[in-house]
Design an enzyme around this catalytic site. Structure first.
Site, PDB file in Angstrom:
ATOM      1  CB  SER A   8      -0.892   0.008   1.235  1.00  8.43           C
ATOM      2  OG  SER A   8      -1.353   1.329   1.460  1.00  8.43           O
ATOM      3  CG  HIS A  33      -3.898  -1.352  -1.712  1.00  8.50           C
ATOM      4  ND1 HIS A  33      -5.028  -2.115  -1.934  1.00  8.50           N
ATOM      5  CD2 HIS A  33      -4.230  -0.462  -0.736  1.00  8.50           C
ATOM      6  CE1 HIS A  33      -5.994  -1.710  -1.123  1.00  8.50           C
ATOM      7  NE2 HIS A  33      -5.535  -0.711  -0.386  1.00  8.50           N
ATOM      8  CG  ASP A  35      -4.860   2.804   0.689  1.00 12.91           C
ATOM      9  OD1 ASP A  35      -5.860   2.068   0.725  1.00 12.91           O
ATOM     10  OD2 ASP A  35      -3.711   2.412   0.974  1.00 12.91           O
ATOM     11  CG  MET A  37      -8.123   7.697   1.934  1.00 15.37           C
ATOM     12  SD  MET A  37      -7.368   7.704   3.550  1.00 15.37           S
ATOM     13  CE  MET A  37      -6.534   6.115   3.534  1.00 15.37           C
ATOM     14  CG  HIS A  66      -9.073   0.552  -0.753  1.00 16.00           C
ATOM     15  ND1 HIS A  66      -8.493   0.362   0.474  1.00 16.00           N
ATOM     16  CD2 HIS A  66     -10.415   0.517  -0.542  1.00 16.00           C
ATOM     17  CE1 HIS A  66      -9.441   0.215   1.394  1.00 16.00           C
ATOM     18  NE2 HIS A  66     -10.615   0.319   0.804  1.00 16.00           N
ATOM     19  CG  MET A  68     -11.124   3.741   1.667  1.00 21.55           C
ATOM     20  SD  MET A  68      -9.586   3.675   2.583  1.00 21.55           S
ATOM     21  CE  MET A  68      -8.411   3.710   1.229  1.00 21.55           C
ATOM     22  CG  MET A 137     -11.828  -2.237   4.882  1.00 21.67           C
ATOM     23  SD  MET A 137     -10.300  -2.001   3.959  1.00 21.67           S
ATOM     24  CE  MET A 137      -9.348  -0.995   5.089  1.00 21.67           C
ATOM     25  CG  ASP A 175      -6.325  -2.416   3.185  1.00 21.56           C
ATOM     26  OD1 ASP A 175      -5.253  -2.142   3.768  1.00 21.56           O
ATOM     27  OD2 ASP A 175      -6.885  -1.630   2.388  1.00 21.56           O
TER      28      ASP A 175
HETATM   29  C1  DX5 Z   1      -6.272   2.067   5.399  1.00 25.76           C
HETATM   30  C2  DX5 Z   1      -5.835   1.670   4.032  1.00 25.76           C
HETATM   31  C3  DX5 Z   1      -4.727   0.684   4.011  1.00 25.76           C
HETATM   32  C4  DX5 Z   1      -3.483   1.143   4.717  1.00 25.76           C
HETATM   33  C5  DX5 Z   1      -2.952  -0.042   5.462  1.00 25.76           C
HETATM   34  O1  DX5 Z   1      -7.382   2.868   5.294  1.00 25.76           O
HETATM   35  O2  DX5 Z   1      -6.905   1.122   3.291  1.00 25.76           O
HETATM   36  O3  DX5 Z   1      -4.447   0.201   2.714  1.00 25.76           O
HETATM   37  O4  DX5 Z   1      -2.477   1.639   3.896  1.00 25.76           O
HETATM   38  O5  DX5 Z   1      -1.860   0.372   6.195  1.00 25.76           O
HETATM   39  P1  DX5 Z   1      -1.097  -0.589   7.208  1.00 25.76           P
HETATM   40  O6  DX5 Z   1      -0.633  -1.778   6.419  1.00 25.76           O
HETATM   41  O7  DX5 Z   1      -0.006   0.253   7.711  1.00 25.76           O
HETATM   42  O8  DX5 Z   1      -2.096  -0.981   8.267  1.00 25.76           O
HETATM   43 ZN    ZN Z   2      -6.365   0.165   1.360  1.00 25.91          ZN
END
Ligand code: DX5
Ligand code: ZN
Length: 225
Positions: A8, A33, A35, A37, A66, A68, A137, A175
């Protein structure tokens, strides 16, 4: 079961994303991956399609995006055009999940659905046959480096059982809080796609970090982890 590692980029140095990607590519990562947001669905902001597009030409690794974000259906095309290969939406953010999944299919990409820790598996059971990725998650989305929530394990096990019973070919992903400590248990529960931010980008040697996660998965599956 083939274990896939998805670093990620949330925990990577955003000032040198290309190098950060090359390192995990060298380490044998299976996909990247991203993220995304929006400050609404989760209380944090990250990157959008323009950043993803800039990195698309710099690596051959597939991009898992991903999302969010609220009303993801409004932005799907932009993320597909930016180079997303697997687009993952949150079931909690979709007013019409089936419609969103069919739109994605029509755009020619793979489809994933993510479930927040409190969201029951029942919310997606009816569409599991249509998915390429079910992402459970294991933390509340929004931030990296959070502690793995063990309360999500029963749901993960149930998902793993359903995948086996129905003979589904989707990837079952986890994740959040994934590390050498938590990997043995999640792979035993049935997860085969491991998203890891801190456990990879928090280490100086990312190649070694990926190797350790694979070893932990092997140990978990062989009963020695
Ligand atoms: C959290 C993200 C993850 C995040 C995980 O909202 O969706 O992908 O990067 O981070 P770690 O592996 O540090 O928990
Ligand atoms: Zn993620």
């Amino acid at each position: 079961m083939r274990i896939k590692i998805a670093p990620s980029l949330l925990s990577a140095d955003f000032g040198r994303l290309e190098e950060e990607i090359k390192e995990v590519e060298r380490g044998g990562a299976d996909l990247l991956h991203w993220d995304v947001m929006d400050g609404h669905f989760v209380p944090n902001l990250t990157v959008g399609p323009s950043v993803i597009r800039c990195l698309r030409e710099r690596t051959d690794l597939p991009f898992n995006v991903h999302l969010m974000i609220e009303t993801p259906e409004k932005y799907l095309r932009r993320f597909v055009e930016a180079g997303g290969d697997i687009i993952t939406v949150h079931v909690e953010a979709c007013g019409n999940l089936r419609g969103t999944l069919s739109s994605l299919r029509r755009m020619g990409v793979k489809v994933g659905v993510a479930l927040n820790p409190e969201t029951p598996l029942g919310e997606v059971e009816g569409v599991m046959e249509e998915l390429d990725l079910l992402l459970v998650m294991t933390v509340h989305p929004g931030f990296g480096s959070q502690r793995f929530l063990r309360s999500t394990l029963p749901k993960l096990r149930r998902a793993g059982r359903l995948v086996r019973e129905k003979g589904l070919t989707l990837d079952l992903g986890v994740d959040g809080g994934i590390s050498v400590e938590t990997v043995p248990e999640v792979v035993r529960a049935g997860a085969n796609l491991l998203v890891a931010g801190t456990a990879i980008y928090g280490e100086r040697d990312r190649v070694l970090a990926i190797r350790r996660l694979r070893e932990a998965a092997r140990a978990g599956l062989s009963g020695t982890g």
